[in-house]
Design a protein around this motif. Structure first.
Motif, PDB file in Angstrom:
ATOM      1  N   SER A 172     -17.247  -3.992  51.548  1.00  0.00           N
ATOM      2  CA  SER A 172     -17.869  -5.113  52.662  1.00  0.00           C
ATOM      3  C   SER A 172     -17.572  -6.667  53.129  1.00  0.00           C
ATOM      4  O   SER A 172     -17.115  -7.875  54.065  1.00  0.00           O
ATOM      5  CB  SER A 172     -18.604  -4.829  53.755  1.00  0.00           C
ATOM      6  N   GLU A 182     -15.544  -4.773  59.207  1.00  0.00           N
ATOM      7  CA  GLU A 182     -16.144  -3.194  58.363  1.00  0.00           C
ATOM      8  C   GLU A 182     -16.729  -2.219  59.805  1.00  0.00           C
ATOM      9  O   GLU A 182     -17.001  -2.377  60.874  1.00  0.00           O
ATOM     10  CB  GLU A 182     -17.222  -2.752  57.896  1.00  0.00           C
ATOM     11  N   ALA A 203     -12.187  -1.281  57.241  1.00  0.00           N
ATOM     12  CA  ALA A 203     -12.510  -2.414  58.226  1.00  0.00           C
ATOM     13  C   ALA A 203     -10.718  -2.211  58.566  1.00  0.00           C
ATOM     14  O   ALA A 203      -9.440  -2.003  58.533  1.00  0.00           O
ATOM     15  CB  ALA A 203     -12.711  -3.356  57.300  1.00  0.00           C
TER      16      ALA A 203
END
Ligand SMILES: C[S@@+](CC[C@H](N)C(=O)[O-])C[C@H]1O[C@@H](n2cnc3c(N)ncnc32)[C@H](O)[C@@H]1O
Length: 211
Positions: A172, A182, A203
């Motif tokens: 992330s 994300e 994401a």
């Protein structure tokens, strides 16, 4: 670019994994990726990075997406092309150095158990390259073997090629640094037989107004 380990293993891989998914979760997550591409990016052109023998590429095409499978192993690619003659595949790797996608904006990128094979220091530039080719709202799904240890990125003894398993926090963070936010993740052991947990991080490309 090439992947000699996967060239040698291609036939065995196809035998061992006759279907795309080993768990219901994996199947649902790919379906969710397709839904997000329609929701945030109105469908469009997507890449299946490290598509292997092409079975997830085929699922994405069945879901109506305009998909190109990208694969550095000639052995895997030969099987993908043989098994899915109606689909498009390119000999390229995650860095997209070949001309296959030049000039086409991406609505989505899926990388399932392929970014694990990149040395971690190469991942930021690869993600930045995807972001540069992607429309705002475009969707990325990164899936692969993971670790429960927060913050860790660990090399592991993959049977075919050098590989690293990432905690989803690190995935992330890398996505965020490249311009993606994300939306959700999974971290689980969908199959009790698996040695490691599996993670999916989905994401979205930041738009010009929210970047
Ligand atoms: C475990 S297989 C997964 C194949 C497919 N994504 C699937 O879900 O069935 C990993 C794939 O990643 C590919 N790969 C390895 N290094 C890569 C790289 N640098 N860029 C893109 N793909 C890569 C391998 O050749 C192999 O086909």
């Amino acid at each position: 670019m090439n992947q000699p380990g996967y060239d040698a293993a291609a036939a065995l891989y196809a035998e061992m994994f006759p279907t795309a998914y080993q768990s219901t979760l994996e199947q649902y997550v790919v379906a969710a990726f397709a839904d997000h591409v329609y929701e945030h990016a109105s469908g469009g052109f997507v890449l299946d990075i490290g598509c292997g023998i092409g079975h997830v590429t085929a699922d994405l095409a069945d879901r109506g997406l305009d998909v190109l499978g990208v694969e550095p192993s000639r052995g895997m690619l030969d099987i993908a092309r043989r098994e899915h003659p109606g689909l498009r595949f390119a000999h390229d790797d995650a860095a997209l150095g070949a001309t296959a996608v030049e000039g086409r904006a991406l609505a989505g990128v899926l990388a399932r158990s392929s970014l694990i094979h990149l040395p971690p220091r190469e991942v930021p530039a690869v993600l930045a390259g995807w972001a540069a080719r992607m429309e705002p709202g475009g969707v990325v799904l990164i899936a692969g073997q993971a670790t429960d240890t927060p913050g860790a990125v660990e090399e592991f003894d993959h049977a075919v090629a050098p590989a690293w398993r990432w905690h989803p926090d690190r995935v992330s963070e890398a996505l965020s640094a490249a311009g993606f936010d994300e939306l959700w993740r999974t971290l689980s052991r969908p199959d009790a037989g698996q040695r490691f947990p599996v993670s999916h991080v989905l994401a979205r490309r930041r738009g010009s107004s929210d970047s």
